[in-house]
Design a protein around this motif. Structure first.
Motif, PDB file in Angstrom:
ATOM      1  N   GLY A 100       0.813  -1.212   0.000  1.00 36.76           N
ATOM      2  CA  GLY A 100       0.000   0.000   0.000  1.00 36.76           C
ATOM      3  C   GLY A 100       0.849   1.265   0.000  1.00 36.76           C
ATOM      4  N   GLY A 101       1.880   1.270   0.825  1.00 31.22           N
ATOM      5  CA  GLY A 101       2.783   2.430   0.860  1.00 31.22           C
ATOM      6  C   GLY A 101       3.530   2.596  -0.446  1.00 31.22           C
ATOM      7  N   GLY A 102       3.931   1.487  -1.038  1.00 30.91           N
ATOM      8  CA  GLY A 102       4.595   1.540  -2.343  1.00 30.91           C
ATOM      9  C   GLY A 102       3.670   2.093  -3.411  1.00 30.91           C
ATOM     10  N   ALA A 103       2.415   1.661  -3.373  1.00 31.09           N
ATOM     11  CA  ALA A 103       1.425   2.192  -4.321  1.00 31.09           C
ATOM     12  C   ALA A 103       1.235   3.691  -4.091  1.00 31.09           C
ATOM     13  CB  ALA A 103       0.098   1.454  -4.174  1.00 31.09           C
ATOM     14  N   GLY A 104       1.234   4.092  -2.832  1.00 28.69           N
ATOM     15  CA  GLY A 104       1.133   5.517  -2.511  1.00 28.69           C
ATOM     16  C   GLY A 104       2.299   6.312  -3.070  1.00 28.69           C
ATOM     17  N   TYR A 105       3.496   5.743  -2.992  1.00 28.60           N
ATOM     18  CA  TYR A 105       4.664   6.431  -3.555  1.00 28.60           C
ATOM     19  C   TYR A 105       4.604   6.485  -5.072  1.00 28.60           C
ATOM     20  CZ  TYR A 105       7.249   7.961   0.412  1.00 28.60           C
ATOM     21  OH  TYR A 105       7.631   8.674   1.514  1.00 28.60           O
ATOM     22  N   LEU A 106       3.998   5.497  -5.696  1.00 32.17           N
ATOM     23  CA  LEU A 106       3.808   5.560  -7.152  1.00 32.17           C
ATOM     24  C   LEU A 106       2.819   6.670  -7.508  1.00 32.17           C
ATOM     25  CD1 LEU A 106       3.841   1.763  -8.026  1.00 32.17           C
ATOM     26  CD2 LEU A 106       5.641   3.455  -8.471  1.00 32.17           C
ATOM     27  N   VAL A 107       1.783   6.842  -6.708  1.00 30.26           N
ATOM     28  CA  VAL A 107       0.846   7.955  -6.918  1.00 30.26           C
ATOM     29  C   VAL A 107       1.573   9.286  -6.710  1.00 30.26           C
ATOM     30  CG1 VAL A 107      -1.218   9.099  -5.986  1.00 30.26           C
ATOM     31  CG2 VAL A 107      -1.224   6.621  -6.380  1.00 30.26           C
ATOM     32  N   LEU A 108       2.422   9.343  -5.689  1.00 28.99           N
ATOM     33  CA  LEU A 108       3.200  10.563  -5.443  1.00 28.99           C
ATOM     34  C   LEU A 108       4.138  10.857  -6.618  1.00 28.99           C
ATOM     35  CD1 LEU A 108       3.700  12.824  -3.437  1.00 28.99           C
ATOM     36  CD2 LEU A 108       5.359  11.350  -2.292  1.00 28.99           C
ATOM     37  N   TRP A 109       4.683   9.816  -7.215  1.00 37.28           N
ATOM     38  CA  TRP A 109       5.519   9.992  -8.407  1.00 37.28           C
ATOM     39  C   TRP A 109       4.693  10.610  -9.535  1.00 37.28           C
ATOM     40  CZ3 TRP A 109       5.085   6.476 -12.798  1.00 37.28           C
ATOM     41  CH2 TRP A 109       5.967   6.785 -13.838  1.00 37.28           C
ATOM     42  N   TYR A 148       1.977  12.385  -9.198  1.00 38.93           N
ATOM     43  CA  TYR A 148       1.700  13.759  -8.758  1.00 38.93           C
ATOM     44  C   TYR A 148       2.870  14.668  -9.136  1.00 38.93           C
ATOM     45  CZ  TYR A 148       1.681  17.596  -5.332  1.00 38.93           C
ATOM     46  OH  TYR A 148       1.747  18.824  -4.717  1.00 38.93           O
ATOM     47  N   GLY A 149       4.080  14.199  -8.885  1.00 39.70           N
ATOM     48  CA  GLY A 149       5.271  14.981  -9.217  1.00 39.70           C
ATOM     49  C   GLY A 149       5.414  15.234 -10.707  1.00 39.70           C
ATOM     50  N   LEU A 150       4.937  14.305 -11.521  1.00 35.46           N
ATOM     51  CA  LEU A 150       4.966  14.499 -12.970  1.00 35.46           C
ATOM     52  C   LEU A 150       3.916  15.513 -13.417  1.00 35.46           C
ATOM     53  CD1 LEU A 150       5.305  10.826 -14.307  1.00 35.46           C
ATOM     54  CD2 LEU A 150       7.093  12.574 -14.215  1.00 35.46           C
ATOM     55  N   ALA A 151       2.773  15.511 -12.729  1.00 35.07           N
ATOM     56  CA  ALA A 151       1.642  16.327 -13.165  1.00 35.07           C
ATOM     57  C   ALA A 151       1.673  17.756 -12.627  1.00 35.07           C
ATOM     58  CB  ALA A 151       0.339  15.660 -12.739  1.00 35.07           C
ATOM     59  N   ALA A 203       0.421  24.444  -5.868  1.00 34.76           N
ATOM     60  CA  ALA A 203      -0.061  23.061  -5.919  1.00 34.76           C
ATOM     61  C   ALA A 203       1.040  22.085  -5.502  1.00 34.76           C
ATOM     62  CB  ALA A 203      -0.550  22.719  -7.325  1.00 34.76           C
ATOM     63  N   ASN A 204       2.279  22.525  -5.544  1.00 38.71           N
ATOM     64  CA  ASN A 204       3.431  21.703  -5.144  1.00 38.71           C
ATOM     65  C   ASN A 204       3.620  21.858  -3.637  1.00 38.71           C
ATOM     66  OD1 ASN A 204       5.706  20.109  -5.224  1.00 38.71           O
ATOM     67  ND2 ASN A 204       7.011  21.661  -6.122  1.00 38.71           N
ATOM     68  N   ILE A 235       3.961  19.680  -1.127  1.00 36.41           N
ATOM     69  CA  ILE A 235       4.759  18.774  -0.281  1.00 36.41           C
ATOM     70  C   ILE A 235       6.181  19.250  -0.027  1.00 36.41           C
ATOM     71  CG2 ILE A 235       5.677  16.428  -0.114  1.00 36.41           C
ATOM     72  CD1 ILE A 235       3.042  15.497  -1.240  1.00 36.41           C
ATOM     73  N   PRO A 236       7.002  19.746  -0.765  1.00 37.23           N
ATOM     74  CA  PRO A 236       7.177  19.951  -2.196  1.00 37.23           C
ATOM     75  C   PRO A 236       7.966  18.803  -2.817  1.00 37.23           C
ATOM     76  CG  PRO A 236       8.879  21.129  -1.060  1.00 37.23           C
ATOM     77  CD  PRO A 236       8.039  20.431   0.002  1.00 37.23           C
ATOM     78  N   VAL A 237       7.918  18.698  -4.133  1.00 38.52           N
ATOM     79  CA  VAL A 237       8.706  17.701  -4.856  1.00 38.52           C
ATOM     80  C   VAL A 237       9.435  18.374  -6.004  1.00 38.52           C
ATOM     81  CG1 VAL A 237       7.229  15.731  -4.265  1.00 38.52           C
ATOM     82  CG2 VAL A 237       6.722  17.057  -6.298  1.00 38.52           C
ATOM     83  N   ASN A 238      10.579  17.812  -6.341  1.00 37.03           N
ATOM     84  CA  ASN A 238      11.335  18.252  -7.506  1.00 37.03           C
ATOM     85  C   ASN A 238      11.621  17.017  -8.361  1.00 37.03           C
ATOM     86  OD1 ASN A 238      13.495  16.921  -6.275  1.00 37.03           O
ATOM     87  ND2 ASN A 238      14.651  18.755  -5.793  1.00 37.03           N
ATOM     88  N   PRO A 239      12.245  17.164  -9.528  1.00 36.49           N
ATOM     89  CA  PRO A 239      12.491  15.980 -10.378  1.00 36.49           C
ATOM     90  C   PRO A 239      13.281  14.868  -9.677  1.00 36.49           C
ATOM     91  CG  PRO A 239      12.756  17.970 -11.668  1.00 36.49           C
ATOM     92  CD  PRO A 239      12.583  18.413 -10.230  1.00 36.49           C
ATOM     93  N   ALA A 240      14.246  15.230  -8.835  1.00 38.09           N
ATOM     94  CA  ALA A 240      15.000  14.195  -8.110  1.00 38.09           C
ATOM     95  C   ALA A 240      14.083  13.418  -7.179  1.00 38.09           C
ATOM     96  CB  ALA A 240      16.155  14.833  -7.333  1.00 38.09           C
ATOM     97  N   ASP A 241      13.174  14.123  -6.505  1.00 38.38           N
ATOM     98  CA  ASP A 241      12.191  13.445  -5.650  1.00 38.38           C
ATOM     99  C   ASP A 241      11.346  12.479  -6.480  1.00 38.38           C
ATOM    100  OD1 ASP A 241      12.495  14.696  -2.991  1.00 38.38           O
ATOM    101  OD2 ASP A 241      11.830  16.521  -3.987  1.00 38.38           O
ATOM    102  N   GLY A 242      10.978  12.911  -7.694  1.00 39.10           N
ATOM    103  CA  GLY A 242      10.161  12.069  -8.559  1.00 39.10           C
ATOM    104  C   GLY A 242      10.821  10.737  -8.849  1.00 39.10           C
ATOM    105  N   TRP A 243      12.090  10.775  -9.214  1.00 40.75           N
ATOM    106  CA  TRP A 243      12.805   9.520  -9.487  1.00 40.75           C
ATOM    107  C   TRP A 243      12.907   8.668  -8.222  1.00 40.75           C
ATOM    108  CZ3 TRP A 243      13.104   7.729 -14.094  1.00 40.75           C
ATOM    109  CH2 TRP A 243      13.157   8.601 -15.181  1.00 40.75           C
TER     110      TRP A 243
END
Length: 154
Positions: free
Chosen positions: A99-108, A110-113, A120-121, A123-131
């Motif tokens: 479930g947590g892994g699936a959540g991180y895939l959703v967060l990934w 989110y970071g793309l979108a 809207a950012n 949390i915040p996330v940057n491209p390195a966070d996305g990878w």
């Protein structure tokens, strides 16, 4: 001189006999606790003076790479505590990892979108966070599925 008896009196390893999925979930939980704490340490987190409560304006970077905020660090700490709590049972550990892994895939995703330069950012996330989120998501789901198998079943 320590003989065979010395070893038998040694303290028992607390992980001994624990299901692999429980050990995996606990390890991931400890990792997130560590990351959460490190996000609050100047030097390990560069531009620490630019750390903000939340949002894309936070200029602090964990290890000089991953954009973090107070909220981001607190989420890591909470996710770490959850990992240790869920690791108490096999079903909980598997649910945490998958479930947590699936959540991180959703967060990934989110970071793309999300536009990284807007409110809207949050949390915040940057491209390195996305990878990193992609790797964490895939890794956690894989750990949950592979270590969570019931003995004797494939």
């Amino acid at each position: 001189m320590a003989g065979p008896m010395a070893h038998s009196r040694a303290r028992r390893n607390p992980a001994e006999g624990r299901a692999p999925v429980r050990r995996a979930a606990a390890s991931v939980g400890v990792l997130f606790l560590l990351v959460g704490v490190l996000g609050f340490l100047p030097g390990i987190t560069s531009d620490y003076g630019d750390l903000r409560l939340a949002g894309h304006q936070s200029g602090a970077r964990l290890f000089g790479v991953f954009q973090v905020s107070v909220l981001h660090n607190l989420l890591h700490l909470a996710f770490g505590v959850a990992g240790l709590a869920f690791a108490r049972t096999v079903a909980g550990a598997r649910a945490y990892l998958v479930g947590g892994g699936a959540g991180y895939l959703v967060l990934w995703l989110y970071g793309l979108a999300v536009d990284h330069r807007t409110g809207a950012n949050v949390i915040p996330v940057n491209p390195a966070d996305g990878w990193l989120h992609l790797g964490l998501g895939l890794g956690m789901v894989t750990l949950g599925l592979l270590t969570g198998r019931v003995a004797g079943r494939r």
